[in-house]
Design an enzyme around this catalytic site. Sequence first.
Site, PDB file in Angstrom:
ATOM      1  N   HIS A  13       0.797  -1.230   0.000  1.00 57.47           N
ATOM      2  CA  HIS A  13       0.000   0.000   0.000  1.00 57.47           C
ATOM      3  C   HIS A  13       0.827   1.276   0.000  1.00 57.47           C
ATOM      4  O   HIS A  13       0.302   2.354  -0.288  1.00 57.47           O
ATOM      5  CB  HIS A  13      -0.935   0.020   1.215  1.00 57.47           C
ATOM      6  CG  HIS A  13      -0.246   0.299   2.503  1.00 57.47           C
ATOM      7  ND1 HIS A  13       0.562  -0.626   3.146  1.00 57.47           N
ATOM      8  CD2 HIS A  13      -0.214   1.419   3.285  1.00 57.47           C
ATOM      9  CE1 HIS A  13       1.038  -0.100   4.250  1.00 57.47           C
ATOM     10  NE2 HIS A  13       0.584   1.134   4.368  1.00 57.47           N
ATOM     11  N   MET A  16       3.616   2.903  -5.385  1.00 57.13           N
ATOM     12  CA  MET A  16       2.856   3.744  -6.299  1.00 57.13           C
ATOM     13  C   MET A  16       1.488   3.137  -6.625  1.00 57.13           C
ATOM     14  O   MET A  16       0.451   3.799  -6.520  1.00 57.13           O
ATOM     15  CB  MET A  16       3.648   3.974  -7.586  1.00 57.13           C
ATOM     16  CG  MET A  16       2.904   4.779  -8.622  1.00 57.13           C
ATOM     17  SD  MET A  16       3.897   5.193 -10.071  1.00 57.13           S
ATOM     18  CE  MET A  16       4.297   3.559 -10.695  1.00 57.13           C
ATOM     19  N   SER A 109       3.003  -7.334 -15.048  1.00 56.13           N
ATOM     20  CA  SER A 109       3.762  -6.346 -15.806  1.00 56.13           C
ATOM     21  C   SER A 109       3.743  -6.721 -17.279  1.00 56.13           C
ATOM     22  O   SER A 109       3.671  -7.904 -17.633  1.00 56.13           O
ATOM     23  CB  SER A 109       5.207  -6.293 -15.305  1.00 56.13           C
ATOM     24  OG  SER A 109       6.029  -5.565 -16.190  1.00 56.13           O
ATOM     25  N   CYS A 111       6.165  -6.732 -19.139  1.00 54.86           N
ATOM     26  CA  CYS A 111       7.423  -7.383 -19.510  1.00 54.86           C
ATOM     27  C   CYS A 111       7.295  -8.900 -19.572  1.00 54.86           C
ATOM     28  O   CYS A 111       8.253  -9.594 -19.926  1.00 54.86           O
ATOM     29  CB  CYS A 111       8.544  -6.988 -18.554  1.00 54.86           C
ATOM     30  SG  CYS A 111       8.387  -7.710 -16.908  1.00 54.86           S
ATOM     31  N   TYR A 138      12.727 -10.807 -13.523  1.00 50.87           N
ATOM     32  CA  TYR A 138      11.500 -10.177 -13.034  1.00 50.87           C
ATOM     33  C   TYR A 138      10.286 -10.693 -13.810  1.00 50.87           C
ATOM     34  O   TYR A 138       9.241 -11.015 -13.230  1.00 50.87           O
ATOM     35  CB  TYR A 138      11.623  -8.664 -13.171  1.00 50.87           C
ATOM     36  CG  TYR A 138      10.390  -7.881 -12.778  1.00 50.87           C
ATOM     37  CD1 TYR A 138      10.063  -7.702 -11.439  1.00 50.87           C
ATOM     38  CD2 TYR A 138       9.578  -7.305 -13.743  1.00 50.87           C
ATOM     39  CE1 TYR A 138       8.937  -6.976 -11.072  1.00 50.87           C
ATOM     40  CE2 TYR A 138       8.449  -6.576 -13.385  1.00 50.87           C
ATOM     41  CZ  TYR A 138       8.134  -6.414 -12.054  1.00 50.87           C
ATOM     42  OH  TYR A 138       7.007  -5.701 -11.703  1.00 50.87           O
ATOM     43  N   LEU A 168       3.841   2.334 -15.814  1.00 49.37           N
ATOM     44  CA  LEU A 168       3.047   3.201 -14.955  1.00 49.37           C
ATOM     45  C   LEU A 168       3.868   4.370 -14.423  1.00 49.37           C
ATOM     46  O   LEU A 168       5.091   4.292 -14.312  1.00 49.37           O
ATOM     47  CB  LEU A 168       2.494   2.398 -13.777  1.00 49.37           C
ATOM     48  CG  LEU A 168       1.616   1.202 -14.122  1.00 49.37           C
ATOM     49  CD1 LEU A 168       1.269   0.424 -12.857  1.00 49.37           C
ATOM     50  CD2 LEU A 168       0.352   1.631 -14.854  1.00 49.37           C
ATOM     51  N   HIS A 181      12.258   3.914 -12.944  1.00 46.90           N
ATOM     52  CA  HIS A 181      11.817   3.785 -14.328  1.00 46.90           C
ATOM     53  C   HIS A 181      12.005   5.109 -15.057  1.00 46.90           C
ATOM     54  O   HIS A 181      12.362   6.129 -14.470  1.00 46.90           O
ATOM     55  CB  HIS A 181      10.354   3.350 -14.370  1.00 46.90           C
ATOM     56  CG  HIS A 181      10.142   1.929 -13.953  1.00 46.90           C
ATOM     57  ND1 HIS A 181       9.604   1.577 -12.734  1.00 46.90           N
ATOM     58  CD2 HIS A 181      10.414   0.759 -14.595  1.00 46.90           C
ATOM     59  CE1 HIS A 181       9.537   0.258 -12.638  1.00 46.90           C
ATOM     60  NE2 HIS A 181      10.024  -0.261 -13.750  1.00 46.90           N
ATOM     61  N   ARG A 211       7.274   3.234 -26.230  1.00 43.05           N
ATOM     62  CA  ARG A 211       6.691   2.770 -24.982  1.00 43.05           C
ATOM     63  C   ARG A 211       5.294   3.377 -24.788  1.00 43.05           C
ATOM     64  O   ARG A 211       4.998   4.470 -25.271  1.00 43.05           O
ATOM     65  CB  ARG A 211       7.568   3.163 -23.791  1.00 43.05           C
ATOM     66  CG  ARG A 211       8.910   2.463 -23.741  1.00 43.05           C
ATOM     67  CD  ARG A 211       8.777   0.992 -23.436  1.00 43.05           C
ATOM     68  NE  ARG A 211      10.083   0.355 -23.319  1.00 43.05           N
ATOM     69  CZ  ARG A 211      10.754  -0.191 -24.332  1.00 43.05           C
ATOM     70  NH1 ARG A 211      10.241  -0.151 -25.551  1.00 43.05           N
ATOM     71  NH2 ARG A 211      11.913  -0.772 -24.138  1.00 43.05           N
TER      72      ARG A 211
END
Length: 323
Positions: A13, A16, A109, A111, A138, A168, A181, A211
């Site tokens: 929480h 982001m 994600s 990715c 990841y 994001l 990022h 992107r």
Amino acid sequence: MNDSRRKVFVAGHKGMVGSAIVRRLESEGAYEIITRSRKELDLLDQEAVQAFMRSEQVDEVYLAAAKVGGIHANNTFPAEFIYENLIIECNLINAAHQAGVQKLLFLGSSCIYPKFAEQPMSEDALLTGVLEPTNEPYAIAKIAGIKLCESYNRQYGRDYRSVMPTNLYGPNDNFHPENSHVIPALIRRFHAAVNAGDSEVVIWGSGNPMREFLHVDDMAAASFHVMNLDTDSYQANTQPMLSHINVGTGVDCTIRELAETIARVTGYEGRLIFDSSKPDGTPRKLMDVSRLRALGWEASISLEDGLASAYEWFKSNADNVRA
């Protein structure tokens, strides 16, 4: 407190995405929101997570907790990225099941898709090719999370859903100068350049990769929407072995265009230098969001408006941002 309110645990929480989900749930006013800081509950501790889920008896879980970072962080700490993310999702998903939690939303994600997946990337591109090497550990962890949800659904009849967000940005982002990022990194860099009067800003890569970016408040709205779809509507737009749903805008831009927009938003008027000796990553990452649109949701925050609000948040919180 109204006892009819559903108890919802938002894991992560303070991050982001997790903080945006909390804001969204608070705006609904119909939930008792349960949160725990890392000091209060170590999600890497299996016994602690199981005990927490048993004692709290929550109705729903939003699994937004994760170890995240940009290209540099993924390249530098691959072991931590795969290990911590696997352990977090294994602990939480299994503990939710053992505690009888029927509804869970896992946040993944983009990715997860192959490096050279056909654009825009649809959900059925999963596991059809090799991953981008810089964030493969990841990505494998996130793929495992999807398959965990699918497996508990198949074997135990759970309703564990997965959403795969595009890139994001927004309030409570990580603004570390090396491990963040691209958007928070550039916001911080351009802000510093404006204050210092720098004549140029150096940006990693050629600037050519494309992107897609989604404001985190839109992501929270999409997550809430997917979590609350009735079972028939959700299953009609997914498949038993393909349960994840893409979340994005369906629109992308080059990193050069992104940098130019952030420069405009921050008021930077110097030169932009692109360092092609640095890795570009995947050439293009655009999500096919037709499935989510068929389920009744679309993004509403434009990139420039979102970047402007993100920059205002950064300036207001510059002394306390995650860095």
